[in-house]
Scaffold this motif. Sequence first.
Motif, PDB file in Angstrom:
ATOM      1  N   LEU B  23     -49.837  58.700  57.559  1.00 33.46           N
ATOM      2  CA  LEU B  23     -48.995  58.236  56.452  1.00 33.46           C
ATOM      3  C   LEU B  23     -49.520  56.917  55.909  1.00 33.46           C
ATOM      4  CD1 LEU B  23     -45.447  59.121  57.805  1.00 33.46           C
ATOM      5  CD2 LEU B  23     -46.538  60.057  55.762  1.00 33.46           C
ATOM      6  N   VAL B  24     -49.814  55.973  56.843  1.00 34.89           N
ATOM      7  CA  VAL B  24     -50.357  54.688  56.420  1.00 34.89           C
ATOM      8  C   VAL B  24     -51.665  54.902  55.657  1.00 34.89           C
ATOM      9  CG1 VAL B  24     -51.332  52.514  57.252  1.00 34.89           C
ATOM     10  CG2 VAL B  24     -49.221  53.404  58.268  1.00 34.89           C
ATOM     11  N   GLY B  25     -52.444  55.866  56.122  1.00 33.09           N
ATOM     12  CA  GLY B  25     -53.730  56.160  55.490  1.00 33.09           C
ATOM     13  C   GLY B  25     -53.592  56.541  54.037  1.00 33.09           C
ATOM     14  N   ILE B  26     -52.516  57.226  53.670  1.00 28.31           N
ATOM     15  CA  ILE B  26     -52.353  57.587  52.253  1.00 28.31           C
ATOM     16  C   ILE B  26     -51.439  56.602  51.548  1.00 28.31           C
ATOM     17  CG2 ILE B  26     -52.833  60.048  52.538  1.00 28.31           C
ATOM     18  CD1 ILE B  26     -49.758  60.437  52.472  1.00 28.31           C
ATOM     19  N   GLY B  27     -51.155  55.475  52.207  1.00 29.12           N
ATOM     20  CA  GLY B  27     -50.445  54.395  51.545  1.00 29.12           C
ATOM     21  C   GLY B  27     -48.937  54.517  51.553  1.00 29.12           C
ATOM     22  N   VAL B  28     -48.373  55.245  52.510  1.00 24.69           N
ATOM     23  CA  VAL B  28     -46.918  55.348  52.600  1.00 24.69           C
ATOM     24  C   VAL B  28     -46.483  54.728  53.920  1.00 24.69           C
ATOM     25  CG1 VAL B  28     -44.961  56.919  52.701  1.00 24.69           C
ATOM     26  CG2 VAL B  28     -46.922  57.472  51.265  1.00 24.69           C
ATOM     27  N   MET B  29     -45.487  53.848  53.869  1.00 21.12           N
ATOM     28  CA  MET B  29     -44.993  53.238  55.099  1.00 21.12           C
ATOM     29  C   MET B  29     -44.188  54.276  55.893  1.00 21.12           C
ATOM     30  SD  MET B  29     -45.727  50.091  55.742  1.00 21.12           S
ATOM     31  CE  MET B  29     -47.390  50.337  55.422  1.00 21.12           C
ATOM     32  N   PRO B  30     -44.498  54.411  57.186  1.00 18.90           N
ATOM     33  CA  PRO B  30     -43.795  55.430  57.983  1.00 18.90           C
ATOM     34  C   PRO B  30     -42.274  55.311  57.892  1.00 18.90           C
ATOM     35  CG  PRO B  30     -45.602  54.506  59.234  1.00 18.90           C
ATOM     36  CD  PRO B  30     -45.531  53.738  57.953  1.00 18.90           C
ATOM     37  N   PHE B  31     -41.754  54.056  57.844  1.00 20.27           N
ATOM     38  CA  PHE B  31     -40.307  53.917  57.801  1.00 20.27           C
ATOM     39  C   PHE B  31     -39.749  54.448  56.481  1.00 20.27           C
ATOM     40  CE2 PHE B  31     -36.426  51.611  56.773  1.00 20.27           C
ATOM     41  CZ  PHE B  31     -35.666  51.896  57.898  1.00 20.27           C
ATOM     42  N   ASP B  32     -40.453  54.180  55.389  1.00 18.09           N
ATOM     43  CA  ASP B  32     -40.033  54.705  54.086  1.00 18.09           C
ATOM     44  C   ASP B  32     -40.008  56.231  54.116  1.00 18.09           C
ATOM     45  OD1 ASP B  32     -39.939  52.146  53.279  1.00 18.09           O
ATOM     46  OD2 ASP B  32     -41.860  52.176  52.190  1.00 18.09           O
ATOM     47  N   ALA B  33     -41.059  56.781  54.739  1.00 20.75           N
ATOM     48  CA  ALA B  33     -41.144  58.238  54.803  1.00 20.75           C
ATOM     49  C   ALA B  33     -39.960  58.801  55.573  1.00 20.75           C
ATOM     50  CB  ALA B  33     -42.456  58.653  55.477  1.00 20.75           C
ATOM     51  N   LEU B  34     -39.614  58.146  56.697  1.00 22.91           N
ATOM     52  CA  LEU B  34     -38.515  58.635  57.515  1.00 22.91           C
ATOM     53  C   LEU B  34     -37.198  58.588  56.752  1.00 22.91           C
ATOM     54  CD1 LEU B  34     -37.809  59.635  60.373  1.00 22.91           C
ATOM     55  CD2 LEU B  34     -37.263  57.269  60.959  1.00 22.91           C
ATOM     56  N   SER B  35     -36.959  57.465  56.045  1.00 21.68           N
ATOM     57  CA  SER B  35     -35.680  57.356  55.338  1.00 21.68           C
ATOM     58  C   SER B  35     -35.627  58.355  54.189  1.00 21.68           C
ATOM     59  CB  SER B  35     -35.440  55.923  54.863  1.00 21.68           C
ATOM     60  OG  SER B  35     -36.382  55.593  53.873  1.00 21.68           O
ATOM     61  N   GLU B  36     -36.775  58.602  53.545  1.00 21.90           N
ATOM     62  CA  GLU B  36     -36.799  59.582  52.469  1.00 21.90           C
ATOM     63  C   GLU B  36     -36.557  60.988  53.008  1.00 21.90           C
ATOM     64  OE1 GLU B  36     -36.695  59.355  49.354  1.00 21.90           O
ATOM     65  OE2 GLU B  36     -37.023  61.465  48.832  1.00 21.90           O
ATOM     66  N   LEU B  37     -37.104  61.220  54.219  1.00 19.03           N
ATOM     67  CA  LEU B  37     -36.931  62.519  54.864  1.00 19.03           C
ATOM     68  C   LEU B  37     -35.447  62.788  55.109  1.00 19.03           C
ATOM     69  CD1 LEU B  37     -38.752  64.774  56.191  1.00 19.03           C
ATOM     70  CD2 LEU B  37     -38.306  63.632  58.349  1.00 19.03           C
ATOM     71  N   ILE B  38     -34.747  61.779  55.601  1.00 18.71           N
ATOM     72  CA  ILE B  38     -33.320  61.952  55.895  1.00 18.71           C
ATOM     73  C   ILE B  38     -32.524  62.059  54.596  1.00 18.71           C
ATOM     74  CG2 ILE B  38     -31.305  60.806  56.892  1.00 18.71           C
ATOM     75  CD1 ILE B  38     -33.268  59.626  58.985  1.00 18.71           C
ATOM     76  N   ARG B  39     -32.859  61.169  53.614  1.00 13.32           N
ATOM     77  CA  ARG B  39     -32.137  61.218  52.339  1.00 13.32           C
ATOM     78  C   ARG B  39     -32.370  62.561  51.651  1.00 13.32           C
ATOM     79  NH1 ARG B  39     -32.137  61.051  47.286  1.00 13.32           N
ATOM     80  NH2 ARG B  39     -34.387  61.390  47.239  1.00 13.32           N
ATOM     81  N   LYS B 296     -36.362  71.029  53.751  1.00  9.91           N
ATOM     82  CA  LYS B 296     -35.856  70.404  52.521  1.00  9.91           C
ATOM     83  C   LYS B 296     -36.349  68.958  52.409  1.00  9.91           C
ATOM     84  CE  LYS B 296     -33.637  69.569  48.847  1.00  9.91           C
ATOM     85  NZ  LYS B 296     -34.525  68.422  48.692  1.00  9.91           N
ATOM     86  N   GLY B 297     -36.255  68.225  53.523  1.00 10.09           N
ATOM     87  CA  GLY B 297     -36.653  66.817  53.510  1.00 10.09           C
ATOM     88  C   GLY B 297     -38.114  66.619  53.167  1.00 10.09           C
ATOM     89  N   THR B 298     -38.969  67.489  53.697  1.00  9.23           N
ATOM     90  CA  THR B 298     -40.393  67.299  53.433  1.00  9.23           C
ATOM     91  C   THR B 298     -40.741  67.617  51.987  1.00  9.23           C
ATOM     92  OG1 THR B 298     -40.726  69.484  54.389  1.00  9.23           O
ATOM     93  CG2 THR B 298     -41.252  67.598  55.772  1.00  9.23           C
ATOM     94  N   THR B 299     -39.936  68.446  51.339  1.00 12.57           N
ATOM     95  CA  THR B 299     -40.163  68.681  49.906  1.00 12.57           C
ATOM     96  C   THR B 299     -39.950  67.376  49.132  1.00 12.57           C
ATOM     97  OG1 THR B 299     -39.050  70.754  50.352  1.00 12.57           O
ATOM     98  CG2 THR B 299     -39.702  70.364  48.093  1.00 12.57           C
ATOM     99  N   SER B 300     -38.890  66.650  49.516  1.00 18.08           N
ATOM    100  CA  SER B 300     -38.629  65.375  48.848  1.00 18.08           C
ATOM    101  C   SER B 300     -39.742  64.373  49.101  1.00 18.08           C
ATOM    102  CB  SER B 300     -37.313  64.766  49.348  1.00 18.08           C
ATOM    103  OG  SER B 300     -36.292  65.706  49.271  1.00 18.08           O
ATOM    104  N   LEU B 301     -40.376  64.481  50.273  1.00 21.55           N
ATOM    105  CA  LEU B 301     -41.447  63.552  50.607  1.00 21.55           C
ATOM    106  C   LEU B 301     -42.584  63.624  49.589  1.00 21.55           C
ATOM    107  CD1 LEU B 301     -42.068  63.552  54.472  1.00 21.55           C
ATOM    108  CD2 LEU B 301     -41.193  61.727  53.022  1.00 21.55           C
ATOM    109  N   GLN B 302     -42.732  64.783  48.970  1.00 19.15           N
ATOM    110  CA  GLN B 302     -43.838  64.933  48.024  1.00 19.15           C
ATOM    111  C   GLN B 302     -43.701  63.963  46.864  1.00 19.15           C
ATOM    112  OE1 GLN B 302     -44.957  69.090  47.127  1.00 19.15           O
ATOM    113  NE2 GLN B 302     -43.723  69.616  48.894  1.00 19.15           N
ATOM    114  N   ALA B 303     -42.447  63.595  46.582  1.00 21.29           N
ATOM    115  CA  ALA B 303     -42.222  62.627  45.513  1.00 21.29           C
ATOM    116  C   ALA B 303     -42.846  61.278  45.860  1.00 21.29           C
ATOM    117  CB  ALA B 303     -40.719  62.466  45.272  1.00 21.29           C
TER     118      ALA B 303
END
Lengths: 498, 334
Positions: B23-39, B296-303
Amino acid sequence: MTPAVRMTGITHRFGALAALEDVDFEVAVGSVHALVGENGAGKTTLMRVLYGALQPTEGALFVDEIERRWRNSADAISHHIGMVSQHYSIIHELTCLQNLVLGAEGSFLLPADEMKKRADHLAAKMGFEFDWDAEASGLSPSAAQKLEIVKLLWRDSRIMILDEPTAMLSPVDSDALYISLKQLASEGATVIVVTHRIPEVVQHCERVTILRGGKKVADLRVSETSAELLAELIVGHAVTRPAPTAPNPGAAVIEAQDLVVRGARKDHALKGATFTIHSGEVVGLAGVDGNGQRELFHALIGTLPIESGRLVFAGDEITTTRACTRLMEGMRLIPEDRHEEGVIQDWSLVDNATLGLQRIPPLTNGPWSDLVARRSLAQRVADRFKTKHSGLYKSMRSLSGGNQQRFVAARALELDPKLILAFQPTRGLDVDGTAQVYAEIRNACRNGAAALVASFDLDELLENCDRTLVINNGRVFEPLTGQERDRQAIGQLMVGAK
Amino acid sequence: MNSLGWKQIVLALVAFGCIALALVGIGVMPFDALSELIRGSLGTKNNWNETLKHTTPLLITGLAVFIALRAGLFNIGAEGQLLVGALVATAVALKMPGLVGAVLSVMAGTIAGGLWALPAGLIKAYRNGHEVITTIMLNNIAAALAIGLVAGPLRGGTGLSTSTDVISESSWLPNVYQDLPFRLSLALPIAILLVWVIAVWIKKTVAGFELCATGANPKAAETAGVEIKRVTVRAMTISGALAGLAGAIQVLAYEHNFYAGFSSGFGFDALGVALLAGASAWGVLPAAFAFGALAKGTTSLQALGVPKGLSGLLLGTIIIVFAAYRYRKVKSHD
């Protein structure tokens, strides 16, 4: 004489339970030493410590008077200690040669000719002969045992541990095995035999160590002891056997006429077996392993099809009846291989108690299982032979081999059995356990059931059964009148030398 | 016995560490990814709606794979059985609109799924052909058949895409609760009821006992009078029927027609659901929900710019870590 092995103050705890407590054990170089004791006395645990499979909680181990501390069995093997466990580690799909060298190939490439030469040399030293390219699945139990011994030689073992080596062997093969072991000892090897067969100890071993409840109770020269004294030391009290009551044969329970059955290799394992067993009697089936016992039991319980012949159970023909119907009609089986056929290791004791009885009331009510009845059944099964367990909902795997056997034997006596088919019902059981199992089987028969007991231990059958049949090469024989208890005559029937 | 070994903990840390690094490698903070996954899965009414909608077919197909697994069979064919069930259910519902038609449609879909699995069961029981191979082959046949039928005989009159007509609204499964945009279809309670039925059937009937014995140790089961060949065929057929039912319900509750690409691999995700479920049918419930939410959550991650492949990686990692916990070899002592 220097000891080959000296263990001092060995203590081993599994959690809070002490399997061994302050045990001293010493074996002289070049001797055949017996280690005896009841189930759970700690024999196997002690040997696993010696073999490096277990690390003792306390105590010291000396091999050739040098203190050793094994990290694992590979460590022990590299110091020339070898062990043959009760269940042979032969892989059926591999050839004899592949089994022999597996794990000890010695080189990256496998020069088959050279390996065969060395294998032949080792086998010839013992007077054995093998077809090294044959698949190991064709080996008889005694041949498999021999292969296990050659495996130890291949690994240059000088201290050899054999756990119940004669459990699956006929009397003739057992005697032959001990002759080989004595020869090994005379050439400088040290042999430790874990066994529960006292006659063997008296006849073949030089010294004997007795364990009871995890403690050493005696270490004797065999020439200074007797079978009776040994039995008493093992159990801790004089062995009393319930006096056998006379049989009261009634109506025929099972009648087999000219049964022909094919075995696993599609050959005729039964070639016309005929016999009758009446209610009220315990009938032994003597025979050397591999003469059709297995197939006969499968045909009787209904898991092998009968090619020709007739089978009548309590007056009804059941030649083609399904196994579940036979069970519901009152057949019970103590299978030969409790690990594979008798129990489901991952299941609880409650579920295992039900196995085979699952369709019989009161365990069922129409399509429904009665879970309360199943639990109380399990309680009865566990109590009958005092199976040691840590909870009825614990897995079968948590029980020792002997306790699993008790459980399986007790299950076959449940829910009003009419015919008890027992294949080595006391396998791995101690003196007391054996006596109890036979007493209960006899008890059930005196109440109207019948029993057929197969064993490779002729003495056990003669001692416990009302009469003995002999199976040889797929046919069943009855000893002549007057020779029903004649060990010699029955022994000759067993090998077909009549 | 149930305490976690350090090996499992290390495994989990390494696995999730790898994902965090990616995740860090593609420039996304893991914590952001996790919260987006839950949201993205549980944050809003709409997201809940989508998550539960995704959970329902996973629940039923998961149950299908689960019951085969209990009998010692790997039913890789749930996907094909679901497609056949959906296809047949659509065809029936198109012919017969209304409540009776809907009931018949569900029954037809269920039977079709069962029949689609039957050959795999028969081949396994009587010819010892491995069910993994046969069910995979049946999957391919089902997929080709479905595409062929929606492109030909079953192709709808309207639209350009290869799909059937939409079934009459009178055949639709109703919603039991509605708070727009949140809709709870009757399909979910039906699926939960099915879990209960299977759980009770396995635990409290002789047939369930014998099915589990066959899966746990066929040799011991046979010795105990279980007819393992029949049980094998029966288990495979029931498994296929459940997958077919999942397809039928998917049509009546959510999709309302059949088209090429009908299933987003529910039958394959069902394998993961069943593996996570463990020994009890009730385990299918949380496992299916977790899969639904993750999907569902991982679909949102694409954003956030996380590619779809990486979310698949996340799902795979979670399955492996869970499986490592669950299937740890229990040490026996003799």
